[in-house]
Each structure stands twice: as structure tokens, then as C-alpha cells.
Motif scaffolding. Structure first.
Motif, PDB file in Angstrom:
ATOM      1  N   GLY A   1       0.796  -1.220   0.000  1.00 44.59           N
ATOM      2  CA  GLY A   1       0.000   0.000   0.000  1.00 44.59           C
ATOM      3  C   GLY A   1       0.834   1.278   0.000  1.00 44.59           C
ATOM      4  N   TYR A   2       2.133   1.142   0.253  1.00 45.11           N
ATOM      5  CA  TYR A   2       3.008   2.308   0.328  1.00 45.11           C
ATOM      6  C   TYR A   2       3.735   2.545  -0.985  1.00 45.11           C
ATOM      7  CZ  TYR A   2       2.274   3.132   5.247  1.00 45.11           C
ATOM      8  OH  TYR A   2       1.704   3.452   6.449  1.00 45.11           O
ATOM      9  N   ASP A   3       3.821   3.832  -1.357  1.00 47.27           N
ATOM     10  CA  ASP A   3       4.553   4.255  -2.533  1.00 47.27           C
ATOM     11  C   ASP A   3       5.895   4.780  -2.040  1.00 47.27           C
ATOM     12  OD1 ASP A   3       5.223   5.013  -5.113  1.00 47.27           O
ATOM     13  OD2 ASP A   3       4.210   6.941  -4.949  1.00 47.27           O
ATOM     14  N   GLY A   4       6.919   3.983  -2.191  1.00 50.13           N
ATOM     15  CA  GLY A   4       8.228   4.397  -1.705  1.00 50.13           C
ATOM     16  C   GLY A   4       8.518   3.868  -0.316  1.00 50.13           C
ATOM     17  N   PRO A   5       9.500   4.476   0.346  1.00 53.81           N
ATOM     18  CA  PRO A   5       9.952   3.945   1.632  1.00 53.81           C
ATOM     19  C   PRO A   5       8.950   4.138   2.766  1.00 53.81           C
ATOM     20  CG  PRO A   5      11.117   5.974   1.099  1.00 53.81           C
ATOM     21  CD  PRO A   5      10.272   5.634  -0.099  1.00 53.81           C
ATOM     22  N   MET A   6       9.092   3.271   3.751  1.00 53.60           N
ATOM     23  CA  MET A   6       8.314   3.354   4.988  1.00 53.60           C
ATOM     24  C   MET A   6       9.290   3.626   6.132  1.00 53.60           C
ATOM     25  SD  MET A   6       5.917  -0.042   4.571  1.00 53.60           S
ATOM     26  CE  MET A   6       5.017   0.171   6.113  1.00 53.60           C
ATOM     27  N   ALA A   7       9.060   4.699   6.856  1.00 56.66           N
ATOM     28  CA  ALA A   7       9.816   4.931   8.085  1.00 56.66           C
ATOM     29  C   ALA A   7       9.110   4.133   9.178  1.00 56.66           C
ATOM     30  CB  ALA A   7       9.839   6.409   8.422  1.00 56.66           C
ATOM     31  N   TYR A   8       9.873   3.467  10.027  1.00 57.43           N
ATOM     32  CA  TYR A   8       9.269   2.642  11.077  1.00 57.43           C
ATOM     33  C   TYR A   8      10.192   2.633  12.279  1.00 57.43           C
ATOM     34  CZ  TYR A   8       6.814  -1.298  13.219  1.00 57.43           C
ATOM     35  OH  TYR A   8       6.088  -2.096  14.071  1.00 57.43           O
ATOM     36  N   GLU A   9       9.596   2.761  13.452  1.00 60.01           N
ATOM     37  CA  GLU A   9      10.374   2.717  14.688  1.00 60.01           C
ATOM     38  C   GLU A   9       9.499   2.181  15.817  1.00 60.01           C
ATOM     39  OE1 GLU A   9      11.225   6.539  16.661  1.00 60.01           O
ATOM     40  OE2 GLU A   9       9.843   7.476  15.219  1.00 60.01           O
ATOM     41  N   ILE A  10      10.166   1.755  16.865  1.00 59.61           N
ATOM     42  CA  ILE A  10       9.492   1.344  18.100  1.00 59.61           C
ATOM     43  C   ILE A  10      10.160   2.111  19.226  1.00 59.61           C
ATOM     44  CG2 ILE A  10       8.938  -0.531  19.690  1.00 59.61           C
ATOM     45  CD1 ILE A  10       9.249  -2.472  17.308  1.00 59.61           C
ATOM     46  N   ARG A  11       9.353   2.818  20.008  1.00 56.75           N
ATOM     47  CA  ARG A  11       9.872   3.555  21.168  1.00 56.75           C
ATOM     48  C   ARG A  11       9.321   2.944  22.448  1.00 56.75           C
ATOM     49  NH1 ARG A  11       9.321   9.933  19.799  1.00 56.75           N
ATOM     50  NH2 ARG A  11      10.486   9.912  17.848  1.00 56.75           N
ATOM     51  N   GLU A  12      10.050   3.203  23.507  1.00 56.25           N
ATOM     52  CA  GLU A  12       9.649   2.779  24.855  1.00 56.25           C
ATOM     53  C   GLU A  12       9.396   1.276  24.921  1.00 56.25           C
ATOM     54  OE1 GLU A  12       6.651   5.346  26.654  1.00 56.25           O
ATOM     55  OE2 GLU A  12       7.356   7.030  25.431  1.00 56.25           O
ATOM     56  N   LEU A  13      10.228   0.508  24.212  1.00 53.89           N
ATOM     57  CA  LEU A  13      10.080  -0.954  24.240  1.00 53.89           C
ATOM     58  C   LEU A  13      10.475  -1.472  25.619  1.00 53.89           C
ATOM     59  CD1 LEU A  13       9.417  -3.529  22.621  1.00 53.89           C
ATOM     60  CD2 LEU A  13      11.871  -3.688  22.128  1.00 53.89           C
ATOM     61  N   VAL A  14       9.560  -2.209  26.215  1.00 54.18           N
ATOM     62  CA  VAL A  14       9.792  -2.841  27.515  1.00 54.18           C
ATOM     63  C   VAL A  14       9.694  -4.341  27.302  1.00 54.18           C
ATOM     64  CG1 VAL A  14       8.896  -3.148  29.861  1.00 54.18           C
ATOM     65  CG2 VAL A  14       8.846  -0.882  28.785  1.00 54.18           C
ATOM     66  N   VAL A  15      10.700  -5.065  27.746  1.00 53.41           N
ATOM     67  CA  VAL A  15      10.714  -6.521  27.636  1.00 53.41           C
ATOM     68  C   VAL A  15      10.624  -7.106  29.036  1.00 53.41           C
ATOM     69  CG1 VAL A  15      12.058  -8.536  26.918  1.00 53.41           C
ATOM     70  CG2 VAL A  15      12.117  -6.447  25.532  1.00 53.41           C
ATOM     71  N   VAL A  16       9.698  -8.037  29.200  1.00 54.84           N
ATOM     72  CA  VAL A  16       9.542  -8.726  30.481  1.00 54.84           C
ATOM     73  C   VAL A  16       9.900 -10.193  30.244  1.00 54.84           C
ATOM     74  CG1 VAL A  16       7.970  -9.308  32.357  1.00 54.84           C
ATOM     75  CG2 VAL A  16       7.734  -7.103  31.173  1.00 54.84           C
ATOM     76  N   PRO A  17      11.124 -10.598  30.618  1.00 56.55           N
ATOM     77  CA  PRO A  17      11.560 -11.969  30.369  1.00 56.55           C
ATOM     78  C   PRO A  17      11.032 -12.925  31.424  1.00 56.55           C
ATOM     79  CG  PRO A  17      13.336 -10.710  31.369  1.00 56.55           C
ATOM     80  CD  PRO A  17      12.170  -9.766  31.197  1.00 56.55           C
TER      81      PRO A  17
ATOM     82  N   VAL B   1       4.817   4.543  12.190  1.00 57.61           N
ATOM     83  CA  VAL B   1       5.066   4.389  10.756  1.00 57.61           C
ATOM     84  C   VAL B   1       4.783   5.718  10.085  1.00 57.61           C
ATOM     85  CG1 VAL B   1       2.735   3.583  10.112  1.00 57.61           C
ATOM     86  CG2 VAL B   1       4.704   2.922   8.721  1.00 57.61           C
ATOM     87  N   ALA B   2       5.587   6.022   9.073  1.00 58.51           N
ATOM     88  CA  ALA B   2       5.378   7.230   8.282  1.00 58.51           C
ATOM     89  C   ALA B   2       5.760   6.924   6.843  1.00 58.51           C
ATOM     90  CB  ALA B   2       6.207   8.390   8.823  1.00 58.51           C
ATOM     91  N   GLY B   3       5.035   7.523   5.929  1.00 59.77           N
ATOM     92  CA  GLY B   3       5.312   7.336   4.512  1.00 59.77           C
ATOM     93  C   GLY B   3       4.127   7.794   3.696  1.00 59.77           C
ATOM     94  N   ARG B   4       4.207   7.572   2.390  1.00 58.41           N
ATOM     95  CA  ARG B   4       3.125   7.981   1.496  1.00 58.41           C
ATOM     96  C   ARG B   4       2.486   6.744   0.891  1.00 58.41           C
ATOM     97  NH1 ARG B   4       3.657  10.418  -4.190  1.00 58.41           N
ATOM     98  NH2 ARG B   4       5.627   9.389  -3.863  1.00 58.41           N
ATOM     99  N   LEU B   5       1.180   6.686   1.015  1.00 59.53           N
ATOM    100  CA  LEU B   5       0.430   5.585   0.415  1.00 59.53           C
ATOM    101  C   LEU B   5       0.344   5.772  -1.094  1.00 59.53           C
ATOM    102  CD1 LEU B   5      -2.530   5.285   2.951  1.00 59.53           C
ATOM    103  CD2 LEU B   5      -0.438   3.903   2.850  1.00 59.53           C
ATOM    104  N   LYS B   6       0.042   4.715  -1.809  1.00 61.47           N
ATOM    105  CA  LYS B   6      -0.121   4.795  -3.260  1.00 61.47           C
ATOM    106  C   LYS B   6      -1.292   5.692  -3.642  1.00 61.47           C
ATOM    107  CE  LYS B   6       2.324   0.620  -4.421  1.00 61.47           C
ATOM    108  NZ  LYS B   6       2.314  -0.749  -4.908  1.00 61.47           N
ATOM    109  N   THR B   7      -2.206   5.923  -2.715  1.00 58.30           N
ATOM    110  CA  THR B   7      -3.330   6.837  -2.951  1.00 58.30           C
ATOM    111  C   THR B   7      -2.885   8.303  -2.871  1.00 58.30           C
ATOM    112  OG1 THR B   7      -3.910   6.929  -0.612  1.00 58.30           O
ATOM    113  CG2 THR B   7      -4.973   5.204  -1.949  1.00 58.30           C
ATOM    114  N   GLY B   8      -1.644   8.538  -2.411  1.00 57.47           N
ATOM    115  CA  GLY B   8      -1.130   9.891  -2.240  1.00 57.47           C
ATOM    116  C   GLY B   8      -1.234  10.388  -0.815  1.00 57.47           C
TER     117      GLY B   8
ATOM    118  N   GLN C   1      -0.513  10.921   2.986  1.00 49.52           N
ATOM    119  CA  GLN C   1       0.646  10.819   3.871  1.00 49.52           C
ATOM    120  C   GLN C   1       0.209  10.140   5.167  1.00 49.52           C
ATOM    121  OE1 GLN C   1       3.497  11.855   1.521  1.00 49.52           O
ATOM    122  NE2 GLN C   1       4.030  11.699   3.658  1.00 49.52           N
ATOM    123  N   VAL C   2       1.012   9.210   5.641  1.00 50.43           N
ATOM    124  CA  VAL C   2       0.751   8.511   6.900  1.00 50.43           C
ATOM    125  C   VAL C   2       1.848   8.893   7.893  1.00 50.43           C
ATOM    126  CG1 VAL C   2       0.663   6.243   8.015  1.00 50.43           C
ATOM    127  CG2 VAL C   2      -0.378   6.567   5.761  1.00 50.43           C
ATOM    128  N   ASP C   3       1.438   9.208   9.099  1.00 46.92           N
ATOM    129  CA  ASP C   3       2.366   9.490  10.197  1.00 46.92           C
ATOM    130  C   ASP C   3       1.601   9.145  11.467  1.00 46.92           C
ATOM    131  OD1 ASP C   3       4.233  10.356  12.008  1.00 46.92           O
ATOM    132  OD2 ASP C   3       4.243  12.440  11.338  1.00 46.92           O
TER     133      ASP C   3
END
Length: 147
Positions: A67-83, A96-103, A105-107
Motif C-alpha cells: 500500500g506504500y509508494d516508496g519507503p516506509m519509516a518505522y520505529e518502536i519507542r519505549e520498548l519494555v521486555v519482560v523476560p 510508521v510514516a510514509g506515502r500511500l499509493k493513494t497519495g 501521507q501517513v504518520d
């Protein structure tokens, strides 16, 4: 058999989540689901109510990437792991941020939790739950919230 320390388990799960970030940025659905158990159950932001199995989740991921036209920026913040011993979970804020093929913008940010199980010597995601908060008064999803 030597039990892994909590710190070692935490480091392994952080590595899995970092690999998933790279997989999204590369739009590589196979790599993204390579950390999931074959019988994973996932609750995604989009319909249907649930996805069952890694193959189903891989199709959903490919649909997301396509569904994305071009690159997708992606990150995870405040990741907490409980082992734990044989089971673990983690939670964080996903972006996630980027531009969909529909034009369009996603952020957007959402909340996600992964439940993992140790299978042999490999941690696998057996459950994944993503959600977006919504405004109770309007019933509308809160797409603009940021950490």
C-alpha cells in the motif's frame, strides 16, 4: 541445559524487535514474520477480528507494504521486555510514516504487545496485539496522538 539470564532473554527479544524494524523498512514480509510461531494469533489494527497463523500474517504484512509508494519509516519507542522462563512479553509504541499509493501521507503511532514462547532455543512470537485509542465522545480513532 543452562537457563538464560533475564538480561540475555531481554537482549534476544530486543534483537528480534530490531530485526522486525529493519524488515518493515525493507518491506520484507517474510523477514517480518520469521520471528512468529506457525500458529501465531494476531490482533491487528485492521479487519478481520484476528489473524491466525504465520502465513495469514505474512499476507497481511505484504498487503500493508504494497500500500506504500516508496519507503516506509518505522520505529518502536519505549520498548519494555519482560523476560520469563520459557515465556516473555514486550510492549512499546510503534510508529510508521510514509506515502500511500493513494497519495495520502501517513504518520501514525499505535500501541503493540507481543507474547513470546521459547521453542527449542529460539524465541517466537505466539501472540501480537496492536491497538489505537479512540475518543469516547466521538467514537473516532485518535490517529494524531504522539508520545
Amino acid at each position: 541445559m543452562t537457563m538464560a539470564t533475564p538480561a540475555a532473554v531481554e537482549a534476544e527479544i530486543h534483537a528480534i524487535m530490531n530485526d522486525r524494524i529493519e524488515a518493515v523498512q525493507a518491506k520484507d514480509a517474510a523477514r517480518l514474520v520469521s520471528h512468529h510461531a506457525a500458529d501465531v494469533v494476531a490482533y491487528d489494527l485492521l479487519e478481520p477480528l484476528q489473524y491466525k497463523g504465520a502465513a495469514d500474517l505474512r499476507r497481511r504484512a505484504q498487503q500493508w507494504f504494497d500500500g506504500y509508494d516508496g519507503p516506509m519509516a518505522y520505529e518502536i519507542r519505549e520498548l519494555v521486555v519482560v523476560p520469563g522462563h520459557g515465556v516473555a512479553f514486550c510492549h512499546g509504541l510503534h510508529h510508521v510514516a510514509g506515502r500511500l499509493k493513494t497519495g495520502q501521507q501517513v504518520d501514525m503511532w499505535w500501541r503493540a504487545t507481543q507474547g513470546l514462547r521459547l521453542v527449542g532455543d529460539k524465541w517466537q512470537i505466539v501472540h501480537e496485539h496492536s491497538s489505537l485509542p479512540f475518543d469516547m465522545a466521538s467514537g473516532k480513532v485518535s490517529f494524531t496522538l504522539k508520545p
